[in-house]
Design a protein around this motif. Structure first.
Motif, mmCIF file in Angstrom:
data_model
loop_
_atom_site.group_PDB
_atom_site.id
_atom_site.type_symbol
_atom_site.label_atom_id
_atom_site.label_comp_id
_atom_site.label_asym_id
_atom_site.label_seq_id
_atom_site.Cartn_x
_atom_site.Cartn_y
_atom_site.Cartn_z
ATOM 1 N N GLN A 1 0.823 -1.213 0.000
ATOM 2 C CA GLN A 1 0.000 0.000 0.000
ATOM 3 C C GLN A 1 0.854 1.259 0.000
ATOM 4 N N ALA A 2 1.998 1.223 0.667
ATOM 5 C CA ALA A 2 2.891 2.384 0.684
ATOM 6 C C ALA A 2 3.428 2.664 -0.722
ATOM 7 N N LEU A 3 3.761 1.610 -1.442
ATOM 8 C CA LEU A 3 4.239 1.779 -2.814
ATOM 9 C C LEU A 3 3.117 2.260 -3.734
ATOM 10 N N ALA A 4 1.908 1.770 -3.502
ATOM 11 C CA ALA A 4 0.757 2.231 -4.284
ATOM 12 C C ALA A 4 0.484 3.708 -4.004
ATOM 13 N N PHE A 5 0.704 4.130 -2.749
ATOM 14 C CA PHE A 5 0.580 5.554 -2.392
ATOM 15 C C PHE A 5 1.564 6.389 -3.217
ATOM 16 N N VAL A 6 2.824 5.932 -3.282
ATOM 17 C CA VAL A 6 3.838 6.668 -4.045
ATOM 18 C C VAL A 6 3.478 6.667 -5.529
ATOM 19 N N ARG A 7 2.944 5.565 -6.009
ATOM 20 C CA ARG A 7 2.505 5.475 -7.421
ATOM 21 C C ARG A 7 1.516 6.602 -7.751
ATOM 22 N N ASN A 8 0.535 6.817 -6.851
ATOM 23 C CA ASN A 8 -0.430 7.899 -7.062
ATOM 24 C C ASN A 8 0.196 9.272 -6.840
ATOM 25 N N ILE B 1 5.058 -5.290 -8.298
ATOM 26 C CA ILE B 1 4.177 -4.655 -9.292
ATOM 27 C C ILE B 1 3.994 -3.182 -8.963
ATOM 28 N N GLN B 2 3.682 -2.882 -7.685
ATOM 29 C CA GLN B 2 3.481 -1.480 -7.300
ATOM 30 C C GLN B 2 4.779 -0.684 -7.438
ATOM 31 N N GLY B 3 5.907 -1.302 -7.087
ATOM 32 C CA GLY B 3 7.196 -0.622 -7.238
ATOM 33 C C GLY B 3 7.498 -0.302 -8.690
ATOM 34 N N LEU B 4 7.193 -1.244 -9.592
ATOM 35 C CA LEU B 4 7.421 -1.013 -11.020
ATOM 36 C C LEU B 4 6.532 0.106 -11.549
ATOM 37 N N TYR B 5 5.292 0.174 -11.046
ATOM 38 C CA TYR B 5 4.402 1.243 -11.517
ATOM 39 C C TYR B 5 4.864 2.619 -11.037
ATOM 40 N N VAL B 6 5.549 2.659 -9.917
ATOM 41 C CA VAL B 6 6.165 3.931 -9.508
ATOM 42 C C VAL B 6 7.211 4.327 -10.545
ATOM 43 N N LEU B 7 8.042 3.357 -10.938
ATOM 44 C CA LEU B 7 9.081 3.648 -11.936
ATOM 45 C C LEU B 7 8.463 4.031 -13.277
ATOM 46 N N LYS C 1 13.828 10.237 -16.322
ATOM 47 C CA LYS C 1 14.065 8.991 -17.058
ATOM 48 C C LYS C 1 15.455 8.434 -16.749
ATOM 49 N N GLU C 2 16.436 9.301 -16.717
ATOM 50 C CA GLU C 2 17.807 8.847 -16.456
ATOM 51 C C GLU C 2 17.958 8.296 -15.034
ATOM 52 N N ALA C 3 17.217 8.895 -14.108
ATOM 53 C CA ALA C 3 17.279 8.402 -12.727
ATOM 54 C C ALA C 3 16.745 6.973 -12.649
ATOM 55 N N VAL C 4 15.661 6.697 -13.365
ATOM 56 C CA VAL C 4 15.116 5.327 -13.408
ATOM 57 C C VAL C 4 16.086 4.410 -14.134
ATOM 58 N N MET C 5 16.635 4.900 -15.228
ATOM 59 C CA MET C 5 17.556 4.088 -16.032
ATOM 60 C C MET C 5 18.781 3.669 -15.227
ATOM 61 N N VAL D 1 7.484 -4.336 -19.088
ATOM 62 C CA VAL D 1 7.480 -3.891 -20.490
ATOM 63 C C VAL D 1 7.059 -2.427 -20.582
ATOM 64 N N TRP D 2 6.058 -2.053 -19.799
ATOM 65 C CA TRP D 2 5.573 -0.665 -19.819
ATOM 66 C C TRP D 2 6.678 0.297 -19.383
ATOM 67 N N CYS D 3 7.441 -0.104 -18.381
ATOM 68 C CA CYS D 3 8.560 0.723 -17.905
ATOM 69 C C CYS D 3 9.571 0.932 -19.035
ATOM 70 N N ILE D 4 9.874 -0.126 -19.766
ATOM 71 C CA ILE D 4 10.807 -0.041 -20.897
ATOM 72 C C ILE D 4 10.273 0.926 -21.952
ATOM 73 N N MET D 5 8.984 0.812 -22.265
ATOM 74 C CA MET D 5 8.379 1.665 -23.294
ATOM 75 C C MET D 5 8.460 3.142 -22.924
ATOM 76 N N ASN D 6 8.217 3.446 -21.629
ATOM 77 C CA ASN D 6 8.317 4.854 -21.209
ATOM 78 C C ASN D 6 9.748 5.376 -21.299
ATOM 79 N N LEU D 7 10.710 4.480 -21.054
ATOM 80 C CA LEU D 7 12.114 4.909 -21.073
ATOM 81 C C LEU D 7 12.651 5.088 -22.488
ATOM 82 N N ILE D 8 12.022 4.425 -23.465
ATOM 83 C CA ILE D 8 12.505 4.576 -24.846
ATOM 84 C C ILE D 8 11.476 5.327 -25.699
ATOM 85 N N HIS D 9 10.747 6.212 -25.046
ATOM 86 C CA HIS D 9 9.800 7.045 -25.791
ATOM 87 C C HIS D 9 10.558 7.857 -26.846
#
Length: 648
Positions: free
Chosen positions: A495-502, A539-545, A556-560, A589-597
Motif C-alpha cells: 500500500q505504501a508503494l501504491a501511495f507513491v505510485r499515485n 508490481i506497485q514498485g514497477l508502476y512507480v518507476l 528517465k535517467e534516474a530510473v535508467m 514492459v511498460w517501464c521499458i516503453m516509457n524509457l525509450i519514448h
C-alpha cells in the motif's frame, strides 16, 4: 402502602431466605419469585438487598425437592432478560449448583435446573466456555437423549447459546450431538425450534459440521425444505439458517434444484422481516448471509423490493441493535455490486439512519454502518458525493479514534472509498481532520490499521492535484513514508508503494516529489525491488518507476540508472522472465516503453544500453507469451525498438 413499609417487607423476605425453618424459606422463595417476574425494578431492588446469594445458598445446601425447584425458578426469574441479575448470579457461583441439579434423581429438579440454565444462557454474560470444561457439556447432551421432550428442548436451547467457536462445534459434533438434535425435529414445535436453532449454531461457518449434518439427513434436504414452509416463523427462520450453512459448505453446488431452493429461502426470509421478537431481529442478518457474494441472488432480492423493505425497518424508529446491524449488513451486501441498489437506498434517504448508526454505542452496529458506507460509496461520482454530508463525515472520522481496532479498520475502509472521489473539493477531508488521522493511524502498532490507513491516503491522492499532494506530504513527511515502504508487513509495503505510485502520477512537478532529500523515497523503492519476493510489492514498485519514467529527461535517467546501469545487466530481465504473475511482465514492459519514448533526447543511449543488457532479446522471446495483454505490449515495445533502430 408507604414506601418504608414496602421496603421493610422486602427486607423481611430476604431475611426469610436464610431462615432455619424449611417452610419459611419455601414461602420466601415463592414470594420473591412472584414479585420479580416481569418486573425489572423489583429484580434490581432484591439484588441490592442481597437476595441472590441467599437463593444460590439454598441451591447449594438444600436437598428438599420443593426448595430446589423453587430456588431454581427464582434463579431463572432473576436471569430472565436482566444482565444485572445474571451478573449477580454468576458472582454468587450459581453455575456448578445448577449443573449438579441436572444429575438429580428427581425429574422436576432436573427440569427446573435446566430451565434456569436456559435463562442464564440467553444473556451475553453467560460463561459459554465454562460449559466445555470438566465435561460439563456431557450433562447437557445427556438431557437430549433422556426421553423427556421438555427437558430435551431446554437442553437444545442451552447448546444453541453456548456453541460459539469451531472448537465448541467440534466437541459437540464428536459427541454425537447432531444425531440427537436431528431426532428432535420430529417432536413438539418448541423442541423442533430449539433443535433447529442448535443445528444452525453447530454448522455456522463450519464446512465439516455442515457436511456431517447433510450426511445425517442422508444427503436429503427435504426435511429442511419442508420446515422452511412451516407455519411457525421461528421454524422457518432456523430451517433457512441450516440450509444456508449447508449451502456454504458446498461452494460448487449442493443440490440439483439449488437455485429454486435459494429463491424460496429469499422469499421466506423477506416475509420474516415483518415478524416481531427474535425472528424479526435475526432475519435481516440471515438475509445478508443469503445474498453475500452472489450477484444473481442480489438481483433477485432487488427485484423483490428488498431495499425498500430494509429501509422500512430503519424508518420504524425503535430498532434493536441486533436488527439494525443485520439491516445495515444486508444493505451493504445488496449495494456491493448493484448500482441500482445504491441509487435506491440513497433515494430513500437512508443517510440519516446510517449516520445515527455510526454514533451507536454498540461496536457491531458501528462496524455495520461503516460497511454500508463502503459499499454505497463504490458508486458513481454523484452518489459518492451525497455521502459527504458534514455530519456523516464527522461521525465517520470520529470512529478513526474508536477504542475498538475492528471499528477503526471498518471506518478506514469506508473512508477510503469516499475519498476516492476526486471531483468534489477534498478540503472537506482536511477540515474534518480526516487526513491527519489517516497519517496518525499509518504509524499504528497494528499492521492491519497501518495497511488500511495508508490505503486511505493512497485513494486520497488518486488523480489529486498538486496542492493536495503537497499538503499530504507536508503532514506525512518523507521519513514516515520511507519507513512504511520498508515496513515489516508486506501488505503495508504494497500500500505504501501504491501511495507513491499515485503521488508521482501526473505532471512533472508531481514526479519531482520523489526526488526530495536526495531521492530518499526512490532509493527506498529500489531497495524493495531488489529484495522483495512478493509479486504485488514488485508490481506497485514497477508502476512507480513507470510514472517517474513518464517525466522529464532527468527523471528517465534516474530510473535508467537503477533498472539498467552502464556496463551491467538489467533488473527488468528478472521481471520479464517471471511467469508467476503476468502483471509483473506487463509492468516491466511498460517501464521499458516509457524509457525509450521516441521524443526523449537521450532515448538512443537508453536503447543501446537495453540492447547490451539483453532486454530486446528477452522481449523477442516473449512474442508468444500465453497472456494476450503481455503479448500485445511486447509487440508494441519491439516496434519502438525497431523504429528507433532505423532512426539511429
Amino acid at each position: 402502602m408507604p414506601a418504608s413499609a414496602a421496603c421493610t417487607r422486602s427486607e423481611i423476605l430476604v431475611e426469610s431466605l436464610s431462615s432455619l425453618d424449611t417452610m419459611a424459606r419455601l414461602k420466601a422463595l415463592r414470594d420473591v419469585k412472584n414479585q420479580i417476574i416481569g418486573n425489572k425494578t423489583k429484580k434490581l431492588s432484591y439484588i441490592k438487598l442481597g437476595a441472590v446469594p441467599r437463593v444460590v445458598e439454598i441451591l447449594a445446601s438444600d436437598s428438599d425437592v420443593p426448595l430446589l425447584v423453587q430456588s431454581a425458578a427464582a434463579v431463572g426469574s432473576f436471569a430472565c432478560g436482566n444482565d444485572a441479575g445474571v451478573k449477580a448470579l454468576l458472582e454468587s457461583g450459581v453455575l456448578p449448583h445448577l449443573l449438579k441439579m441436572l444429575s438429580n434423581s428427581n425429574s422436576q429438579v432436573v427440569e427446573a435446573g435446566a430451565r434456569s440454565l436456559k435463562m442464564i444462557f440467553q444473556s451475553t454474560l453467560a460463561p459459554k466456555n465454562d460449559m466445555f470444561q470438566f465435561r460439563r457439556v456431557d450433562l447437557i447432551l445427556a438431557l437430549l437423549n433422556g426421553g423427556n421432550d421438555n427437558v430435551a428442548e431446554v437442553a437444545a436451547s442451552v447448546l444453541a447459546r453456548c456453541c460459539e467457536t469451531k472448537e465448541h462445534q467440534k466437541i459437540l459434533a464428536d459427541a454425537g450431538c447432531l444425531h440427537s438434535l436431528v431426532g428432535l425435529l420430529k417432536g413438539s414445535v418448541k423442541g423442533r425450534e430449539a433443535a433447529l436453532d442448535a443445528l444452525a449454531a453447530l454448522t455456522r461457518g463450519n464446512q465439516e459440521t455442515s457436511v456431517l449434518l447433510d450426511m445425517e439427513q442422508g444427503n436429503d434436504l427435504a426435511c429442511f425444505i419442508k420446515l422452511m414452509k412451516d407455519k411457525s416463523p421461528r421454524t422457518r427462520l432456523f430451517a433457512c439458517m441450516c440450509l444456508l450453512n449447508i449451502a456454504e459448505a458446498f461452494p460448487s453446488g449442493y443440490h440439483q434444484q439449488e437455485w429454486d431452493i435459494k429463491k424460496c429461502m429469499l422469499s421466506t426470509v423477506l416475509k420474516l422481516f415483518e415478524e416481531s421478537g427474535q425472528v424479526g431481529e435475526e432475519s435481516p442478518g440471515v438475509f445478508a448471509d443469503l445474498v453475500t457474494n452472489n450477484e444473481e441472488m442480489q438481483k433477485a432480492a432487488f427485484e423483490s423490493n428488498a431495499i425498500e423493505k430494509l429501509a422500512e425497518i430503519l424508518d420504524r424508529g425503535v430498532v434493536s441493535a441486533r436488527q439494525l446491524e443485520g439491516v445495515l449488513l444486508a444493505i451493504a451486501e445488496l449495494c456491493s455490486r448493484l448500482e441500482e441498489s445504491r441509487r435506491q437506498i440513497l433515494n430513500l434517504q437512508a443517510q440519516r439512519h446510517i449516520t445515527m448508526a455510526l454514533e451507536s454505542s454498540i461496536a457491531g452496529v458501528r462496524i455495520a454502518a461503516c460497511t454500508c458506507i463502503k459499499s454505497i460509496s463504490r458508486s458513481v461520482k454523484n452518489l459518492r458525493t451525497s455521502l459527504t454530508e458534514e455530519r456523516l463525515l464527522r461521525s465517520l472520522f470520529k470512529l478513526l479514534d474508536d477504542p475498538s481496532p475492528f471499528v477503526q479498520v471498518s471506518a478506514l475502509g469506508a473512508a477510503s472509498n469516499i475519498v476516492l472521489d476526486f471531483t468534489p473539493d477534498k478540503a472537506a477531508f482536511f477540515n474534518c481532520g480526516g487526513v491527519s488521522q489517516f497519517i496518525q493511524l499509518a504509524q499504528s502498532k497494528d499492521s492491519v490499521i497501518r495497511q488500511n490507513a495508508i490505503w486511505a491516503l493512497r485513494n486520497l491522492l488518486y488523480l489529486a492535484d498538486m496542492m493536495v499532494k503537497d499538503r499530504v506530504m507536508r503532514e506525512l513527511t518523507l521519513s514516515i513514508l520511507v519507513d512504511l515502504i520498508s515496513d515489516s508487513n508486506e501488505r503495508v509495503q504494497e500500500q505504501a508503494l501504491a501511495f507513491v505510485r499515485n503521488l508521482v502520477y501526473g505532471s512533472v512537478e508531481c514526479v519531482q516529489l520523489i526526488f526530495a532529500e536526495d531521492g530518499a523515497i526512490l532509493h527506498a523503492i529500489e531497495r524493495q525491488l531488489c529484495v522483495a519476493s512478493c509479486p504485488e510489492i514488485c508490481i506497485q514498485g514497477l508502476y512507480v518507476l513507470i510514472n517517474v519514467a513518464a517525466g522529464s529527461e532527468h527523471h528517465k535517467e534516474a530510473v535508467m540508472e537503477f533498472v539498467s546501469p552502464v556496463a551491467a545487466g538489467s533488473i527488468l530481465v528478472r521481471f520479464l522472465e517471471d511467469m508467476s504473475n503476468p502483471q509483473l511482465r506487463i509492468a516491466a514492459v511498460w517501464c521499458i516503453m516509457n524509457l525509450i519514448h521516441a521524443e526523449s533526447p537521450g532515448v538512443f543511449s537508453r536503447v543501446l544500453r537495453f540492447r547490451d543488457a539483453g532486454i530486446q532479446l528477452q522481449l523477442q522471446k516473449m512474442v508468444e507469451d500465453p497472456i494476450l495483454d503481455v503479448k500485445d505490449r511486447v509487440k508494441a515495445a519491439l516496434e519502438q525498438f525497431s523504429a528507433l533502430g532505423t532512426s539511429s
